[in-house]
Design a protein around this motif. Structure first.
Motif, PDB file in Angstrom:
ATOM      1  N   GLU A 233      39.544  28.462  26.787  1.00  0.00           N
ATOM      2  CA  GLU A 233      38.520  28.476  27.835  1.00  0.00           C
ATOM      3  C   GLU A 233      38.162  29.933  28.121  1.00  0.00           C
ATOM      4  O   GLU A 233      39.063  30.757  28.331  1.00  0.00           O
ATOM      5  N   VAL A 234      36.883  30.270  28.122  1.00  0.00           N
ATOM      6  CA  VAL A 234      36.440  31.657  28.281  1.00  0.00           C
ATOM      7  C   VAL A 234      35.656  31.786  29.579  1.00  0.00           C
ATOM      8  O   VAL A 234      34.691  31.044  29.814  1.00  0.00           O
ATOM      9  N   ILE A 235      36.072  32.728  30.420  1.00  0.00           N
ATOM     10  CA  ILE A 235      35.427  32.978  31.706  1.00  0.00           C
ATOM     11  C   ILE A 235      34.948  34.419  31.763  1.00  0.00           C
ATOM     12  O   ILE A 235      35.712  35.353  31.489  1.00  0.00           O
ATOM     13  N   ASP A 236      33.688  34.586  32.109  1.00  0.00           N
ATOM     14  CA  ASP A 236      33.113  35.908  32.371  1.00  0.00           C
ATOM     15  C   ASP A 236      33.090  36.103  33.883  1.00  0.00           C
ATOM     16  O   ASP A 236      32.361  35.401  34.595  1.00  0.00           O
ATOM     17  N   LEU A 237      33.872  37.063  34.398  1.00  0.00           N
ATOM     18  CA  LEU A 237      33.914  37.253  35.846  1.00  0.00           C
ATOM     19  C   LEU A 237      32.562  37.665  36.419  1.00  0.00           C
ATOM     20  O   LEU A 237      32.224  37.312  37.543  1.00  0.00           O
ATOM     21  N   ARG A 238      31.808  38.477  35.691  1.00  0.00           N
ATOM     22  CA  ARG A 238      30.501  39.009  36.119  1.00  0.00           C
ATOM     23  C   ARG A 238      30.624  39.971  37.298  1.00  0.00           C
ATOM     24  O   ARG A 238      30.036  41.051  37.276  1.00  0.00           O
ATOM     25  N   SER A 239      31.342  39.583  38.335  1.00  0.00           N
ATOM     26  CA  SER A 239      31.637  40.485  39.452  1.00  0.00           C
ATOM     27  C   SER A 239      33.144  40.653  39.538  1.00  0.00           C
ATOM     28  O   SER A 239      33.880  39.663  39.503  1.00  0.00           O
ATOM     29  N   ILE A 240      33.603  41.895  39.646  1.00  0.00           N
ATOM     30  CA  ILE A 240      35.039  42.080  39.857  1.00  0.00           C
ATOM     31  C   ILE A 240      35.362  42.454  41.303  1.00  0.00           C
ATOM     32  O   ILE A 240      36.525  42.521  41.675  1.00  0.00           O
ATOM     33  N   LEU A 241      34.335  42.701  42.100  1.00  0.00           N
ATOM     34  CA  LEU A 241      34.537  42.865  43.540  1.00  0.00           C
ATOM     35  C   LEU A 241      33.299  42.321  44.246  1.00  0.00           C
ATOM     36  O   LEU A 241      32.244  42.962  44.197  1.00  0.00           O
ATOM     37  N   PRO A 242      33.411  41.129  44.851  1.00  0.00           N
ATOM     38  CA  PRO A 242      34.571  40.237  44.816  1.00  0.00           C
ATOM     39  C   PRO A 242      34.656  39.496  43.479  1.00  0.00           C
ATOM     40  O   PRO A 242      33.643  39.377  42.784  1.00  0.00           O
ATOM     41  N   TRP A 243      35.859  39.031  43.124  1.00  0.00           N
ATOM     42  CA  TRP A 243      35.999  38.271  41.892  1.00  0.00           C
ATOM     43  C   TRP A 243      36.279  36.805  42.222  1.00  0.00           C
ATOM     44  O   TRP A 243      36.794  36.474  43.282  1.00  0.00           O
ATOM     45  N   ASP A 244      35.924  35.945  41.303  1.00  0.00           N
ATOM     46  CA  ASP A 244      35.962  34.505  41.512  1.00  0.00           C
ATOM     47  C   ASP A 244      37.364  33.972  41.239  1.00  0.00           C
ATOM     48  O   ASP A 244      37.635  33.376  40.199  1.00  0.00           O
ATOM     49  N   ARG A 245      38.244  34.176  42.218  1.00  0.00           N
ATOM     50  CA  ARG A 245      39.633  33.746  42.064  1.00  0.00           C
ATOM     51  C   ARG A 245      39.724  32.224  41.908  1.00  0.00           C
ATOM     52  O   ARG A 245      40.576  31.724  41.158  1.00  0.00           O
ATOM     53  N   LEU A 246      38.858  31.493  42.593  1.00  0.00           N
ATOM     54  CA  LEU A 246      38.927  30.034  42.561  1.00  0.00           C
ATOM     55  C   LEU A 246      38.692  29.495  41.157  1.00  0.00           C
ATOM     56  O   LEU A 246      39.453  28.651  40.675  1.00  0.00           O
ATOM     57  N   MET A 247      37.636  29.994  40.476  1.00  0.00           N
ATOM     58  CA  MET A 247      37.359  29.486  39.134  1.00  0.00           C
ATOM     59  C   MET A 247      38.501  29.806  38.170  1.00  0.00           C
ATOM     60  O   MET A 247      38.911  28.955  37.371  1.00  0.00           O
ATOM     61  N   VAL A 248      39.026  31.021  38.242  1.00  0.00           N
ATOM     62  CA  VAL A 248      40.119  31.408  37.353  1.00  0.00           C
ATOM     63  C   VAL A 248      41.355  30.564  37.635  1.00  0.00           C
ATOM     64  O   VAL A 248      42.009  30.052  36.715  1.00  0.00           O
ATOM     65  N   ALA A 249      41.700  30.388  38.912  1.00  0.00           N
ATOM     66  CA  ALA A 249      42.892  29.610  39.269  1.00  0.00           C
ATOM     67  C   ALA A 249      42.761  28.160  38.815  1.00  0.00           C
ATOM     68  O   ALA A 249      43.712  27.585  38.268  1.00  0.00           O
ATOM     69  N   GLU A 250      41.605  27.559  39.016  1.00  0.00           N
ATOM     70  CA  GLU A 250      41.412  26.167  38.596  1.00  0.00           C
ATOM     71  C   GLU A 250      41.537  26.032  37.082  1.00  0.00           C
ATOM     72  O   GLU A 250      42.102  25.061  36.575  1.00  0.00           O
ATOM     73  N   SER A 251      41.034  27.020  36.363  1.00  0.00           N
ATOM     74  CA  SER A 251      41.134  26.990  34.906  1.00  0.00           C
ATOM     75  C   SER A 251      42.596  27.117  34.458  1.00  0.00           C
ATOM     76  O   SER A 251      43.051  26.384  33.575  1.00  0.00           O
ATOM     77  N   VAL A 252      43.320  28.056  35.081  1.00  0.00           N
ATOM     78  CA  VAL A 252      44.721  28.268  34.695  1.00  0.00           C
ATOM     79  C   VAL A 252      45.576  27.054  35.042  1.00  0.00           C
ATOM     80  O   VAL A 252      46.503  26.693  34.287  1.00  0.00           O
ATOM     81  N   MET A 253      45.262  26.386  36.137  1.00  0.00           N
ATOM     82  CA  MET A 253      46.017  25.183  36.480  1.00  0.00           C
ATOM     83  C   MET A 253      45.764  24.066  35.465  1.00  0.00           C
ATOM     84  O   MET A 253      46.588  23.175  35.288  1.00  0.00           O
ATOM     85  N   LYS A 254      44.641  24.142  34.776  1.00  0.00           N
ATOM     86  CA  LYS A 254      44.331  23.176  33.714  1.00  0.00           C
ATOM     87  C   LYS A 254      44.993  23.557  32.396  1.00  0.00           C
ATOM     88  O   LYS A 254      45.598  22.717  31.724  1.00  0.00           O
ATOM     89  N   THR A 255      44.897  24.831  32.007  1.00  0.00           N
ATOM     90  CA  THR A 255      45.389  25.254  30.688  1.00  0.00           C
ATOM     91  C   THR A 255      46.846  25.695  30.698  1.00  0.00           C
ATOM     92  O   THR A 255      47.533  25.607  29.674  1.00  0.00           O
ATOM     93  N   GLY A 256      47.323  26.224  31.814  1.00  0.00           N
ATOM     94  CA  GLY A 256      48.710  26.675  31.915  1.00  0.00           C
ATOM     95  C   GLY A 256      48.958  28.071  31.371  1.00  0.00           C
ATOM     96  O   GLY A 256      50.091  28.552  31.408  1.00  0.00           O
ATOM     97  N   ARG A 257      47.912  28.718  30.861  1.00  0.00           N
ATOM     98  CA  ARG A 257      48.103  30.052  30.271  1.00  0.00           C
ATOM     99  C   ARG A 257      46.889  30.921  30.595  1.00  0.00           C
ATOM    100  O   ARG A 257      45.769  30.429  30.713  1.00  0.00           O
ATOM    101  N   LEU A 258      47.128  32.241  30.668  1.00  0.00           N
ATOM    102  CA  LEU A 258      46.043  33.167  31.010  1.00  0.00           C
ATOM    103  C   LEU A 258      46.177  34.450  30.206  1.00  0.00           C
ATOM    104  O   LEU A 258      47.273  35.023  30.096  1.00  0.00           O
ATOM    105  N   LEU A 259      45.063  34.894  29.651  1.00  0.00           N
ATOM    106  CA  LEU A 259      44.953  36.204  28.998  1.00  0.00           C
ATOM    107  C   LEU A 259      43.759  36.934  29.603  1.00  0.00           C
ATOM    108  O   LEU A 259      42.679  36.353  29.739  1.00  0.00           O
TER     109      LEU A 259
END
Length: 325
Positions: A233-259
Motif C-alpha cells: 500500500e503506497v501513501i503520499d503524505l503531500r503535507s508533512i505539517l500537518p501530516w495525515d496520521r489517521l490515514m497512515v495509522a488505518e493503513s498500518v492497522m490493516k497491513t501490520g507493517r510500515l516503511l
C-alpha cells in the motif's frame, strides 16, 4: 486538460492566483524577466508587470523579512527561495517571525497569507549546496504548514490551496521532477486539501509512506515486490505539517507493517516522527519493526550521489527484510 510538466503546473497555478487576486505578488532572486533559475515564473512579469513580479537582492533573510511585512499588511506574497539549501539564512525570519507572528500578537497580526516556494532534493548532480532536503528542520515549528507535491497535478492543486490558505505555507518542489514528471492537469482552477494524504495504491502486506519525488521510488519498489507476492500500500503524505496520521495509522492497522522513505538524512528526519507516532498508536498491530529508508548521515555527496539516494533497490530490500522479520 492539458499535458504539463511540474514547472508548467506551478507557473499555471501562479498565473491563476495572480489573475484572480490582485493582492498576489511573486518575488525572489531572478524571478522577473529571467523567470527564475528553473523558469518556474516565466512570463509572469510580462503578464502582470514589475510591481507584481520582481527580482529581489540576493538576500534570503531580506526576502522573507520583506514577505512577512507584506503579508502582515494584507498582501498575498509568494516568495521564492532559489534553492532549498539557501533557505537557512532566512531560518530566523521563518521560524521566529513568519510562524509566530499570529501567536505573539494575540491574533492582531498574521503572516498567514505568505507562501514560500523552494525547490529541494537531489538527483540533478547539484552537489552539497544544491541538493538538500530541509523539510524536517521546519516540521519542528508550530505555525507553519509544509506541503510537498509529487507530480504536476498535485503541484497545481496544492499550490493554489497553499496560496489561499490562512496560514503561512512552505511549499517545497522536488526539482528533479521539474521536467521529468508530465501529467494531464486541468486547465481550470482547482485545489487539493492541505494536511490530507493521498492513497496512491492499495495493498495488503505493508504500508509504504513518502512524499515528493520519493513517491515514484515507492511505486517502483512496490512493483518489484510483486514478483515476491508482496502487496504494498503506497501513501503520499503531500503535507508533512500537518501530516495525515489517521490515514497512515488505518493503513498500518490493516497491513501490520510500515516503511517510510525520504531523501533527507536518516537521523532526525521526519520519518522518525512518523515512526514514533505510529508505534505509539499501532503497537499491537505491528508485525515487524518500522523500517526507514533514507539518505545517509553525510553532507550530500556529488561524486557518490547514486550511493546516497534511497532508491527503489534499497527500498525493495527493506521491504523484503520487513516481510521476513
Amino acid at each position: 486538460m492539458a499535458r504539463m510538466n511540474l514547472l508548467q503546473a506551478v507557473n499555471n497555478a501562479l498565473t491563476i492566483a495572480m489573475e484572480q487576486d490582485e493582492r498576489v505578488m511573486v518575488f525572489g532572486e531572478d524571478v522577473g524577466h529571467f523567470g527564475g533559475v528553473f523558469r518556474a515564473t516565466s512570463h509572469l512579469q510580462e503578464k502582470f508587470g514589475k510591481p507584481r513580479c520582481f527580482n529581489t537582492p540576493l538576500t534570503e533573510q531580506g526576502i522573507i523579512g520583506f514577505a512577512n511585512g507584506l503579508a502582515a499588511q494584507g498582501a498575498v506574497p509568494v516568495a521564492e527561495i532559489q534553492f532549498g539549501d539557501y533557505i537557512f539564512p532566512a531560518f530566523d525570519q521563518i521560524v521566529n517571525e513568519t510562524a509566530k507572528f499570529r501567536y505573539r500578537s494575540g491574533g492582531q497580526f498574521s503572516c498567514g497569507t505568505l507562501t514560500i516556494r523552494t525547490p529541494y532534493g537531489g538527483g540533478i548532480a547539484g552537489g552539497h549546496y544544491h541538493s538538500q532536503s530541509p523539510e524536517a528542520f521546519f516540521a519542528h515549528c508550530p505555525g507553519l504548514k509544509i506541503v510537498i507535491p509529487r507530480d504536476p497535478y498535485q503541484a497545481k492543486g496544492l499550490l493554489l490551496a497553499s496560496i489561499r490558505d490562512d496560514n503561512p505555507v512552505l511549499f517545497m518542489e522536488p526539482k528533479r521532477l521539474y521536467r521529468a514528471s508530465v501529467a494531464d492537469v486541468p486547465e481550470d482552477d482547482f485545489e487539493l486539501p492541505l494536511g490530507k494524504a493521498d492513497l496512491v495504491q492499495e495493498g495488503r502486506d505493508i504500508t509504504l509512506v513518502g512524499w515528493g519525488a520519493q513517491v515514484e521510488i515507492l511505486q517502483k519498489a512496490a512493483q518489484m515486490s510483486l514478483q515476491d507476492g508482496i502487496s504494498c500500500e503506497v501513501i503520499d503524505l503531500r503535507s508533512i505539517l500537518p501530516w495525515d496520521r489517521l490515514m497512515v495509522a488505518e493503513s498500518v492497522m490493516k497491513t501490520g507493517r510500515l516503511l517510510i522513505n525520504h531523501e533527507a538524512p536518516l537521523t532526525g528526519g521526519f520519518a522518525s516522527e512518523i515512526a514514533a507516532a505510529i508505534q505509539e498508536q499501532c503497537f499491537l498491530y505491528l508485525e515487524a519493526p518500522i523500517a526507514r529508508v533514507c539518505g545517509l548521515d553525510t553532507p550530500y555527496p556529488l561524486a557518490h550521489e547514486k550511493e546516497y539516494m534511497p532508491d527503489e533497490y534499497k527500498t525493495y530490500e527493506a521491504i523484503k527484510r520487513t516481510m521476513t522479520y
